[in-house]
Design a protein around this motif. Structure first.
Motif, mmCIF file in Angstrom:
data_model
loop_
_atom_site.group_PDB
_atom_site.id
_atom_site.type_symbol
_atom_site.label_atom_id
_atom_site.label_comp_id
_atom_site.label_asym_id
_atom_site.label_seq_id
_atom_site.Cartn_x
_atom_site.Cartn_y
_atom_site.Cartn_z
ATOM 1 N N SER A 111 0.838 -1.195 0.000
ATOM 2 C CA SER A 111 0.000 0.000 0.000
ATOM 3 C C SER A 111 0.874 1.246 0.000
ATOM 4 O O SER A 111 1.955 1.272 0.557
ATOM 5 C CB SER A 111 -0.927 -0.001 1.213
ATOM 6 N N LYS A 112 0.375 2.304 -0.609
ATOM 7 C CA LYS A 112 1.118 3.555 -0.709
ATOM 8 C C LYS A 112 0.525 4.630 0.200
ATOM 9 O O LYS A 112 0.801 5.807 0.034
ATOM 10 C CB LYS A 112 1.106 4.056 -2.166
ATOM 11 N N ALA A 113 -0.307 4.244 1.169
ATOM 12 C CA ALA A 113 -0.921 5.202 2.075
ATOM 13 C C ALA A 113 0.145 5.804 2.988
ATOM 14 O O ALA A 113 1.098 5.129 3.365
ATOM 15 C CB ALA A 113 -2.006 4.529 2.901
ATOM 16 N N PRO A 114 -0.017 7.079 3.365
ATOM 17 C CA PRO A 114 0.947 7.683 4.291
ATOM 18 C C PRO A 114 0.885 6.996 5.653
ATOM 19 O O PRO A 114 -0.170 6.565 6.108
ATOM 20 C CB PRO A 114 0.492 9.144 4.381
ATOM 21 N N VAL A 115 2.040 6.897 6.292
ATOM 22 C CA VAL A 115 2.143 6.192 7.564
ATOM 23 C C VAL A 115 2.224 7.210 8.691
ATOM 24 O O VAL A 115 3.022 8.152 8.638
ATOM 25 C CB VAL A 115 3.395 5.279 7.562
ATOM 26 N N ASP A 116 1.400 7.034 9.716
ATOM 27 C CA ASP A 116 1.383 7.908 10.877
ATOM 28 C C ASP A 116 2.661 7.696 11.688
ATOM 29 O O ASP A 116 2.961 6.570 12.074
ATOM 30 C CB ASP A 116 0.144 7.585 11.726
ATOM 31 N N PRO A 117 3.439 8.751 11.953
ATOM 32 C CA PRO A 117 4.702 8.594 12.691
ATOM 33 C C PRO A 117 4.507 8.014 14.099
ATOM 34 O O PRO A 117 5.376 7.299 14.597
ATOM 35 C CB PRO A 117 5.273 10.014 12.763
ATOM 36 N N ASP A 118 3.383 8.315 14.735
ATOM 37 C CA ASP A 118 3.124 7.760 16.069
ATOM 38 C C ASP A 118 2.913 6.253 15.997
ATOM 39 O O ASP A 118 3.373 5.511 16.866
ATOM 40 C CB ASP A 118 1.897 8.426 16.707
ATOM 41 N N VAL A 119 2.238 5.793 14.946
ATOM 42 C CA VAL A 119 2.020 4.355 14.758
ATOM 43 C C VAL A 119 3.352 3.667 14.494
ATOM 44 O O VAL A 119 3.624 2.589 15.029
ATOM 45 C CB VAL A 119 1.017 4.090 13.608
ATOM 46 N N VAL A 120 4.194 4.298 13.685
ATOM 47 C CA VAL A 120 5.509 3.728 13.377
ATOM 48 C C VAL A 120 6.333 3.583 14.646
ATOM 49 O O VAL A 120 6.919 2.516 14.907
ATOM 50 C CB VAL A 120 6.262 4.598 12.340
ATOM 51 N N ALA A 121 6.385 4.620 15.462
ATOM 52 C CA ALA A 121 7.181 4.577 16.687
ATOM 53 C C ALA A 121 6.656 3.517 17.651
ATOM 54 O O ALA A 121 7.437 2.726 18.208
ATOM 55 C CB ALA A 121 7.187 5.949 17.355
ATOM 56 N N LEU A 122 5.349 3.479 17.858
ATOM 57 C CA LEU A 122 4.761 2.495 18.769
ATOM 58 C C LEU A 122 4.949 1.074 18.244
ATOM 59 O O LEU A 122 5.297 0.170 18.999
ATOM 60 C CB LEU A 122 3.264 2.796 18.978
ATOM 61 N N TYR A 123 4.751 0.892 16.946
ATOM 62 C CA TYR A 123 4.890 -0.429 16.337
ATOM 63 C C TYR A 123 6.329 -0.939 16.466
ATOM 64 O O TYR A 123 6.561 -2.077 16.872
ATOM 65 C CB TYR A 123 4.481 -0.373 14.868
ATOM 66 N N ARG A 124 7.295 -0.101 16.141
ATOM 67 C CA ARG A 124 8.699 -0.510 16.235
ATOM 68 C C ARG A 124 9.090 -0.847 17.670
ATOM 69 O O ARG A 124 9.812 -1.814 17.925
ATOM 70 C CB ARG A 124 9.609 0.583 15.686
ATOM 71 N N SER A 125 8.630 -0.051 18.615
ATOM 72 C CA SER A 125 8.928 -0.313 20.020
ATOM 73 C C SER A 125 8.319 -1.633 20.480
ATOM 74 O O SER A 125 8.987 -2.440 21.136
ATOM 75 C CB SER A 125 8.389 0.845 20.870
ATOM 76 N N LEU A 126 7.071 -1.862 20.119
ATOM 77 C CA LEU A 126 6.390 -3.083 20.526
ATOM 78 C C LEU A 126 7.009 -4.315 19.874
ATOM 79 O O LEU A 126 7.279 -5.316 20.547
ATOM 80 C CB LEU A 126 4.899 -2.992 20.180
ATOM 81 N N MET A 177 7.252 -12.452 11.422
ATOM 82 C CA MET A 177 6.391 -11.914 10.368
ATOM 83 C C MET A 177 6.087 -10.435 10.615
ATOM 84 O O MET A 177 6.089 -9.630 9.679
ATOM 85 C CB MET A 177 5.084 -12.713 10.292
ATOM 86 N N LEU A 178 5.847 -10.057 11.865
ATOM 87 C CA LEU A 178 5.587 -8.651 12.180
ATOM 88 C C LEU A 178 6.812 -7.785 11.925
ATOM 89 O O LEU A 178 6.687 -6.633 11.498
ATOM 90 C CB LEU A 178 5.151 -8.516 13.641
ATOM 91 N N SER A 179 8.005 -8.326 12.157
ATOM 92 C CA SER A 179 9.217 -7.522 11.979
ATOM 93 C C SER A 179 9.535 -7.256 10.512
ATOM 94 O O SER A 179 10.337 -6.383 10.207
ATOM 95 C CB SER A 179 10.408 -8.203 12.661
ATOM 96 N N ARG A 180 8.885 -7.954 9.607
ATOM 97 C CA ARG A 180 9.100 -7.693 8.183
ATOM 98 C C ARG A 180 8.479 -6.373 7.740
ATOM 99 O O ARG A 180 8.759 -5.885 6.646
ATOM 100 C CB ARG A 180 8.521 -8.833 7.340
ATOM 101 N N ALA A 181 7.625 -5.800 8.570
ATOM 102 C CA ALA A 181 6.932 -4.570 8.180
ATOM 103 C C ALA A 181 7.337 -3.387 9.055
ATOM 104 O O ALA A 181 6.549 -2.477 9.269
ATOM 105 C CB ALA A 181 5.426 -4.786 8.259
ATOM 106 N N LEU A 182 8.561 -3.379 9.564
ATOM 107 C CA LEU A 182 8.980 -2.286 10.438
ATOM 108 C C LEU A 182 9.016 -0.937 9.727
ATOM 109 O O LEU A 182 8.853 0.102 10.359
ATOM 110 C CB LEU A 182 10.357 -2.593 11.042
#
Length: 178
Positions: free
Chosen positions: A9-24, A45-50
């Motif tokens: 997908s080419k949708a813009p990524v929310d920086p807060d989601v990126v930070a929380l996702y990477r931390s988790l 599998m989740l780490s493939r989408a960091l």
């Protein structure tokens, strides 16, 4: 499949989601590598989408965290006094893209080594994917036997490697077709 959909997908990524996702996912990865091998595939599998997480992937990461909370009493338990018998299991998931190999080795009634990772090449059949996974597991078995020998733990029995694909098993037993 979930990760491939997110990365396409080419949708813009929310920086807060990126930070929380990477931390988790980083915390889950540490947990999977140290004390909870049962979540290593999901975390891999989740780490493939960091680089391109979204809300759906964040919810999936939270599901893994929820599973860990519900099963907090589970862990690796070694049994003292068991005969030193090293054995392993190997498996793969064959896909039209690069498949995933996985293995686990056991000693003393518990897992001592495990891995789940993408295969370096594209397998043309499930048998080929299983052979690649089995070969990777066999390399680990050789390494573990040498490591145990260096530590003074002699293992006299051969190391059994369990594979669940009839084609791969037959190919290993038939030396003519190799």
């Amino acid at each position: 499949e979930l990760v491939e959909t997110a990365s396409d997908s080419k949708a813009p990524v929310d920086p807060d989601v990126v930070a929380l996702y990477r931390s988790l996912v980083g915390s889950l990865l540490y947990t999977a590598m140290t004390v909870r091998p049962d979540v290593s595939y999901a975390v891999g599998m989740l780490s493939r989408a960091l680089n391109c997480p979204n809300e759906r992937l964040l919810d999936e990461a939270k599901r893994v965290l929820y599973y860990l909370v519900l099963t907090k009493d589970l862990g690796i338990r070694y049994i003292r006094g068991l005969a030193p018998r090293l054995y392993g299991m190997s498996d793969s998931d064959w896909t039209t893209r690069r498949s995933t190999s996985g293995f686990a080795f056991f000693l003393g009634g518990a897992v001592i080594a495990y891995l789940s990772k993408k295969q370096p090449t594209i397998a043309m059949s499930s048998t080929e994917a299983e052979i690649m996974a089995g070969s990777l597991a066999a390399l680990e078995a050789v390494y573990l036997r040498a490591l145990l020998s260096d530590l003074g733990q002699r293992i006299d029995l051969p190391t059994d490697l369990h594979v669940d694909n009839k084609g791969a098993i037959d190919l290993c037993k038939d030396y003519v077709s190799n």
